[in-house]
Write a protein that holds these residues in place. Structure first.
Motif: not given
Length: 615
Positions: A389-400
């Motif tokens: 499972t790959v979870t893409l997150l921004d610098a503030n841990s928001n899902p992308v």
């Protein structure tokens, strides 16, 4: 007697002096008129009687005489007098305002025009001393025009503008009483029954229906709705010989109370990055029921729904002349947040409009994004899967979301499935991995190919040797023949069905079968061997033939109550099996001792077993 004679002499002398025809200059400069009484200083002006007149129409004052206190004409006065309309005509004007020059103390045939109509009118002449005419009546002139009076104004006939005062400010939506008069050229009220139409500079105004004047006047109700520094109301005569229209003075119109439904709250832009610095501006415009901006109000803004935690700035200040108050909002949480504005000044009036600001995830962060394997250890059977499972997150841990991701193995022979698709709303992309006959640990690396970004975190899966226990049918019944012809023959057989390994993939397997719990009834001898084979009898892969593998119970005599229990030891009977499924058939062999008679009858042998596939 002497006194009486002296008085008579004085009286005669006085009478003689009064009859002297020529003027004699007395000592001290006094003028003494021969044959008349001496004239005193100017103390008054006497205005001849004036009859009824019409405002705006010239008439003649026959005489104005300069007199002393005794009523003597002061013949030495040759100046002019100021003329004013007084009495019932006060406020009006006389034209000319200054008379012509007097001759020997008398002004004759002075032409004048008065502007104000009324009863008890007088004309006052002034030049040091004054003189007021007798009262007379001035009638209004012919109806010439209309006059519009707004609240705060009062009619002033005979004046230049025809009114005094200034229009008072009105509130949008409130009825205004407007007075319309028919007047002459000098703003004097004239009786008229002409029908009047009302219009306004306010295109949204509520106007009255046309109506006739009553005795030259009429009040109309007008509702002005548009706030302005000055709205006007115009009266127009609809008759065939119309009076000149008149437009009232500019009347200020102020906004009504703030209206929650017409006021607006707008976000711009409606979508910003949730990076904690990019802002959206929330503009609150306070309007009344007629869309007029309302100034000077205190407004607050709050987030009323949504999963985010936005930061709201202070208000720009009280609502401006345009009714506007602005805020800025920002967030580090990706979410759709709804904002509500409140007019705090007016009993915390909540504005109906509620804009939504979408705070979107920022760029994918290689260090914050995650890669995880579950389970982290699976058998190398070519079928069991581990999910990456790959979870893409921004610098503030928001899902992308919406990103394309690839997965690569650092080494080994595992198989990687296609991606589940672009990253979903949770930023997730999944893969599955499996391995066949390779005991190894494989490290996987994910790449956001949309942004050419390798994710820092990796996931490792351990592929271990596979072992699977199968459970074919729990038993098989064999029918034994009751009259064996020879010492060694097949006396019964049965099929255990398929030993299924479907789904494991093609490979090389070895199978171990064991039997137990035989139950044989009847007078017989069961001896070795017991054969268990796969496939069919003519193509056996393996069997159990050795006596050591079969243990029989003791037997003696031909006792029908005797039975022989048999146990088959576990043995590997097949190796190198390459099919994904195969049949397992069981055969029971019975060796009859020649010295024992085999009684006729039907016998049953029940065999149970387990099978284990190792690869």
């Amino acid at each position: 007697m002497k006194k009486r004679i002296l008085s008579l002499v004085f009286i005669v002398a006085l009478l003689a002096a009064m009859m002297v025809p020529s003027a004699v200059l007395a000592a001290g400069g006094s003028s003494i008129v021969s044959g008349a009484m001496p004239v005193g200083a100017l103390t008054q002006f006497v205005v001849a009687t004036i009859g009824t007149q019409t405002a705006g129409t010239a008439f003649t004052i026959t005489t104005i005489t300069a007199e002393d206190a005794a009523g003597n004409t002061v013949t030495t006065f040759t100046g002019t007098v100021a003329l004013t309309e007084t009495g019932g005509g006060a406020g009006g004007t006389v034209s000319p305002a200054t008379s012509g020059s007097f001759t020997s103390g008398v002004l004759t045939n002075q032409s004048v025009t008065l502007t104000k109509a009324g009863s008890g009118v007088t004309i006052t002449a002034t030049n040091g001393s004054t003189g007021v005419s007798g009262s007379f009546t001035v009638s209004a002139g012919a109806a010439a025009k209309l006059q519009v009076l707004m609240p705060g104004e009062t009619a002033a006939a005979g004046t230049t503008t025809g009114k005094t005062g200034s229009p008072s400010a009105q509130t949008a939506g409130a009825a205004v009483t407007v007075t319309v008069n028919a007047v002459d050229a000098n703003w004097n009220l004239v009786s008229s029954v002409h029908v009047i139409a009302i219009t306004s500079s306010d295109g949204s105004a509520v106007l009255p229906t046309n109506a006739a004047l009553v005795a030259g006047t009429k009040t109309f109700s007008v509702t002005l709705k548009t706030a302005s520094a000055g709205q006007t109301v115009t009266a127009t005569d609809t008759n065939g010989s119309p009076l000149t229209p008149n437009t009232g003075a500019l009347t200020p119109v102020v906004a009504a109370a703030v209206n929650a439904g017409t006021s607006t709250v707008v976000a711009s832009p409606t979508s910003v990055v949730a990076d904690g610095s990019t802002t959206s501006t929330i503009t609150v415009t306070l309007l009344d029921a007629y869309n007029n901006p309302v100034s000077g109000k205190t407004v607050t803004l709050a987030k009323t729904s949504g999963l985010g935690t936005p930061t709201i700035s202070a208000a720009s200040g009280p609502s401006s002349v345009a009714g506007v108050v602005t805020f800025t909002v920002k967030s580090t949480t990706a979410a759709s947040d709804v904002f509500t504005a409140t007019d705090f000044t007016d009993a915390s009036l909540v504005i109906t409009a509620t804009p939504t600001v979408i705070f979107t995830a920022g760029a994918v962060s290689a260090s914050v994004s995650t890669v995880a394997a579950s389970p982290s250890s699976v058998p190398d059977d070519g079928a069991t899967l581990s999910t990456i499972t790959v979870t893409l997150l921004d610098a503030n841990s928001n899902p992308v979301s919406g990103k394309t991701v690839t997965l690569a193995a650092g080494s080994g022979s595992s198989t990687i499935s296609a991606a589940s698709g672009p990253s979903n709303a949770s930023g997730v992309v999944t893969f599955t991995v499996k391995d066949l006959s390779h005991v190894e640990s494989v490290t996987y690396t994910a790449t956001d190919t949309t942004d050419t970004r390798v994710i820092t975190q990796t996931a490792t899966v351990s592929f271990v040797a596979a072992s699977l226990t199968l459970s074919p049918p729990g038993g098989v019944s064999l029918s034994l023949l009751n009259a064996p012809a020879t010492d060694q023959q097949i006396v019964g057989s049965g099929s255990a069905g398929n030993l299924g390994v479907t789904g494991l993939g093609s490979g090389s397997y070895s199978v171990t079968v064991s039997g137990s719990s035989t139950n044989l009834t009847g007078p017989q001898v069961l001896a070795n061997p017991l054969l268990i084979a796969t496939g069919n009898a003519s193509a056996q892969i393996g069997n159990i033939t050795t006596a050591a593998s079969v243990t029989s119970g003791a037997y003696s005599g031909t006792d029908a109550a005797k039975y022989v229990p048999v146990t088959v030891a576990a043995q590997t009977i097949g190796t190198g099996i390459t099919a994904s499924s195969f049949a397992l058939n069981l055969y029971a062999f019975q060796k009859i001792n020649a010295t024992e008679a085999h009684l006729a009858g039907s016998y049953t042998l029940t065999l149970t077993y387990t099978a284990t596939a190792s690869f």
